[in-house]
Design a protein around this motif. Sequence first.
Motif, PDB file in Angstrom:
ATOM      1  N   ASN A  42      16.261  -6.152 -20.336  1.00  0.00           N
ATOM      2  CA  ASN A  42      16.697  -5.228 -19.286  1.00  0.00           C
ATOM      3  C   ASN A  42      15.537  -4.725 -18.445  1.00  0.00           C
ATOM      4  O   ASN A  42      15.480  -3.550 -18.080  1.00  0.00           O
ATOM      5  N   VAL A  43      14.592  -5.618 -18.160  1.00  0.00           N
ATOM      6  CA  VAL A  43      13.454  -5.302 -17.314  1.00  0.00           C
ATOM      7  C   VAL A  43      13.587  -6.137 -16.040  1.00  0.00           C
ATOM      8  O   VAL A  43      13.788  -7.355 -16.125  1.00  0.00           O
ATOM      9  N   PRO A  44      13.489  -5.520 -14.864  1.00  0.00           N
ATOM     10  CA  PRO A  44      13.578  -6.309 -13.635  1.00  0.00           C
ATOM     11  C   PRO A  44      12.466  -7.355 -13.568  1.00  0.00           C
ATOM     12  O   PRO A  44      11.327  -7.084 -13.964  1.00  0.00           O
ATOM     13  N   GLN A  45      12.806  -8.543 -13.096  1.00  0.00           N
ATOM     14  CA  GLN A  45      11.795  -9.579 -12.938  1.00  0.00           C
ATOM     15  C   GLN A  45      10.783  -9.110 -11.908  1.00  0.00           C
ATOM     16  O   GLN A  45      11.135  -8.779 -10.779  1.00  0.00           O
ATOM     17  N   ASP A  52      -2.031  -8.983 -13.018  1.00  0.00           N
ATOM     18  CA  ASP A  52      -0.622  -8.778 -13.312  1.00  0.00           C
ATOM     19  C   ASP A  52       0.022 -10.123 -13.642  1.00  0.00           C
ATOM     20  O   ASP A  52      -0.426 -11.161 -13.190  1.00  0.00           O
ATOM     21  N   LEU A  53       1.031 -10.071 -14.476  1.00  0.00           N
ATOM     22  CA  LEU A  53       1.710 -11.273 -14.951  1.00  0.00           C
ATOM     23  C   LEU A  53       3.187 -11.196 -14.613  1.00  0.00           C
ATOM     24  O   LEU A  53       3.795 -10.120 -14.710  1.00  0.00           O
ATOM     25  N   LEU A  54       3.768 -12.315 -14.234  1.00  0.00           N
ATOM     26  CA  LEU A  54       5.189 -12.337 -13.929  1.00  0.00           C
ATOM     27  C   LEU A  54       5.998 -12.268 -15.228  1.00  0.00           C
ATOM     28  O   LEU A  54       5.834 -13.106 -16.109  1.00  0.00           O
ATOM     29  N   ILE A  55       6.828 -11.260 -15.335  1.00  0.00           N
ATOM     30  CA  ILE A  55       7.751 -11.131 -16.449  1.00  0.00           C
ATOM     31  C   ILE A  55       9.101 -11.613 -15.941  1.00  0.00           C
ATOM     32  O   ILE A  55       9.678 -11.013 -15.025  1.00  0.00           O
ATOM     33  N   GLU A  56       9.587 -12.706 -16.497  1.00  0.00           N
ATOM     34  CA  GLU A  56      10.828 -13.298 -16.039  1.00  0.00           C
ATOM     35  C   GLU A  56      11.991 -12.816 -16.887  1.00  0.00           C
ATOM     36  O   GLU A  56      11.860 -12.642 -18.094  1.00  0.00           O
ATOM     37  N   THR A  57      13.123 -12.629 -16.252  1.00  0.00           N
ATOM     38  CA  THR A  57      14.334 -12.267 -16.971  1.00  0.00           C
ATOM     39  C   THR A  57      15.104 -13.530 -17.285  1.00  0.00           C
ATOM     40  O   THR A  57      15.017 -14.527 -16.586  1.00  0.00           O
ATOM     41  N   LYS A  58      15.850 -13.487 -18.355  1.00  0.00           N
ATOM     42  CA  LYS A  58      16.650 -14.658 -18.749  1.00  0.00           C
ATOM     43  C   LYS A  58      18.079 -14.266 -18.939  1.00  0.00           C
ATOM     44  O   LYS A  58      18.432 -13.202 -19.205  1.00  0.00           O
TER      45      LYS A  58
END
Length: 78
Positions: free
Chosen positions: A49-52, A72-78
């Motif tokens: 539940n974290v925005p991409q 910074d690193l891209l956090i992807e949602t699935k």
Amino acid sequence: ILTDNDIVDWVLIELRDKTNHIFTAKAALLKADGSIVETDGTSSVRFFNVPQANYYIAVRHRNHLAIMSSDDLLIETK
């Protein structure tokens, strides 16, 4: 005698935005080999539940200085 898979402590993992605001945080476990895993002791750390978006990742420990990713690193949602 410790093995690499033994849990030795816990840490707090934070996702921070570009203004250094803590977006979310969660507890995780530190293994003897230095890897960090979910509280089940084996799974990779995941945030739900974290925005991409791009986030800095900080690791905080109760007895040590916190560390944070330099990029910074891209956090992807699935």
